[in-house]
Design a protein around this motif. Structure first.
Motif, PDB file in Angstrom:
ATOM      1  N   LEU A  92      17.571  17.572  32.669  1.00 18.16           N
ATOM      2  CA  LEU A  92      18.057  18.901  33.051  1.00 18.16           C
ATOM      3  C   LEU A  92      17.212  19.997  32.420  1.00 18.16           C
ATOM      4  CD1 LEU A  92      21.928  18.372  32.799  1.00 18.16           C
ATOM      5  CD2 LEU A  92      20.591  18.725  34.876  1.00 18.16           C
ATOM      6  N   LEU A  93      16.836  19.821  31.163  1.00 17.28           N
ATOM      7  CA  LEU A  93      16.000  20.819  30.499  1.00 17.28           C
ATOM      8  C   LEU A  93      14.624  20.901  31.151  1.00 17.28           C
ATOM      9  CD1 LEU A  93      16.910  20.126  26.761  1.00 17.28           C
ATOM     10  CD2 LEU A  93      17.519  22.144  28.097  1.00 17.28           C
ATOM     11  N   SER A  94      14.080  19.759  31.566  1.00 17.07           N
ATOM     12  CA  SER A  94      12.794  19.766  32.261  1.00 17.07           C
ATOM     13  C   SER A  94      12.885  20.558  33.553  1.00 17.07           C
ATOM     14  CB  SER A  94      12.350  18.329  32.557  1.00 17.07           C
ATOM     15  OG  SER A  94      12.145  17.603  31.366  1.00 17.07           O
ATOM     16  N   ALA A  95      13.981  20.352  34.289  1.00 19.54           N
ATOM     17  CA  ALA A  95      14.174  21.111  35.530  1.00 19.54           C
ATOM     18  C   ALA A  95      14.372  22.592  35.246  1.00 19.54           C
ATOM     19  CB  ALA A  95      15.370  20.551  36.296  1.00 19.54           C
ATOM     20  N   ALA A  96      15.051  22.896  34.137  1.00 18.59           N
ATOM     21  CA  ALA A  96      15.330  24.291  33.806  1.00 18.59           C
ATOM     22  C   ALA A  96      14.072  25.076  33.463  1.00 18.59           C
ATOM     23  CB  ALA A  96      16.329  24.367  32.654  1.00 18.59           C
ATOM     24  N   ILE A  97      13.060  24.401  32.903  1.00 19.30           N
ATOM     25  CA  ILE A  97      11.825  25.108  32.533  1.00 19.30           C
ATOM     26  C   ILE A  97      10.808  25.099  33.668  1.00 19.30           C
ATOM     27  CG2 ILE A  97      12.121  24.620  30.085  1.00 19.30           C
ATOM     28  CD1 ILE A  97      10.064  22.415  30.309  1.00 19.30           C
ATOM     29  N   GLY A  98      11.235  24.608  34.827  1.00 15.65           N
ATOM     30  CA  GLY A  98      10.388  24.731  36.006  1.00 15.65           C
ATOM     31  C   GLY A  98       9.709  23.476  36.471  1.00 15.65           C
ATOM     32  N   GLN A  99       9.875  22.353  35.758  1.00 16.70           N
ATOM     33  CA  GLN A  99       9.255  21.113  36.198  1.00 16.70           C
ATOM     34  C   GLN A  99       9.996  20.552  37.417  1.00 16.70           C
ATOM     35  OE1 GLN A  99       8.912  18.290  33.026  1.00 16.70           O
ATOM     36  NE2 GLN A  99       7.506  19.542  31.838  1.00 16.70           N
ATOM     37  N   VAL A 100       9.251  20.012  38.343  1.00 14.64           N
ATOM     38  CA  VAL A 100       9.838  19.434  39.544  1.00 14.64           C
ATOM     39  C   VAL A 100      10.236  17.987  39.253  1.00 14.64           C
ATOM     40  CG1 VAL A 100       9.456  18.809  41.954  1.00 14.64           C
ATOM     41  CG2 VAL A 100       8.443  20.908  41.030  1.00 14.64           C
ATOM     42  N   VAL A 101      11.511  17.683  39.431  1.00 15.53           N
ATOM     43  CA  VAL A 101      12.012  16.321  39.205  1.00 15.53           C
ATOM     44  C   VAL A 101      11.984  15.595  40.540  1.00 15.53           C
ATOM     45  CG1 VAL A 101      13.944  14.914  38.400  1.00 15.53           C
ATOM     46  CG2 VAL A 101      13.480  17.139  37.331  1.00 15.53           C
TER      47      VAL A 101
END
Length: 206
Positions: A92-101
């Motif tokens: 979730l944090l990765s998605a929040a900082i803009g990384q595409v999951v």
């Protein structure tokens, strides 16, 4: 007509971005609630099966709902509950900082496999551990080890759990693993190998 379509498209993009941010915010808040519930878990809080009468009021930081959530996670997964929750939060944090999951559903399946493997390993290697010592690894760990153990024995069960965990980790976080391996190799080339050479030269001169 074309300008109208452009205007609609331009309006839709900020709306979609706002909806995505709002969804991530809600998910992160829910994740923080679950983590706090697990940290504040008390074995005597309802619906615990260990003590009677149960705590009244409950002592969990997140109240009766938090106590129920934490109980459900620990009684079913044991240590695997931490794996499931922490890695979900990192996603979730990765998605929040803009990384595409990419392939989100597939990654969730891999994460569940990894958590289940941890539950089984806990039951196999660390019996009597966790918040429910009589149910180490939770129901999931007990069932997995029980089913595999009767067919391939303890050693075979351990191998199967390690393979299951490795597959789950690759499916759930292949990009993180690739980054970690790349960073480790880069550090070894730039720091580790030169340092080893210096030590070798120094040792040879003694």
């Amino acid at each position: 007509m074309s300008e109208t379509r452009k205007n609609r498209s331009g309006t839709a993009r900020p709306a979609a971005a706002l909806a995505r941010k709002a969804t991530l915010l809600v998910l992160l808040a829910g994740w923080a609630f679950v983590i706090a519930s697990m940290i504040g878990f008390d074995r005597a809080d309802p619906p615990s099966h260990l003590l009677s009468p149960a705590n009244d009021p409950v002592r969990n930081w997140c109240g009766p709902i938090g106590a129920a959530v934490a109980y459900a996670l620990f009684v079913n997964l044991g240590f695997g509950a931490w794996v499931l929750t922490i890695l979900s939060g990192l996603g979730l944090l990765s998605a929040a900082i803009g990384q595409v999951v990419r392939h989100a559903l597939l990654r969730v399946i891999g994460l569940v496999m990894l958590a289940a493997a941890f539950s089984g390993i806990q039951h196999l290697v660390l019996p009597g551990s966790g918040v429910f010592p009589e149910l180490s690894g939770g129901h999931v760990g007990n069932v997995i080890v029980g089913e595999l153990g009767t067919r391939i024995g303890p050693f075979g069960t351990g191998i199967a759990l390690l393979v299951m965990g490795l597959i789950g980790a690759i499916v759930a976080m292949d990009e993180w693993l690739a980054w970690a391996m790349s960073w480790t190799w880069g550090w070894t080339r730039s720091t580790g190998i030169p340092a080893a050479k210096v030590v070798g030269v120094a040792a040879g001169g003694v």
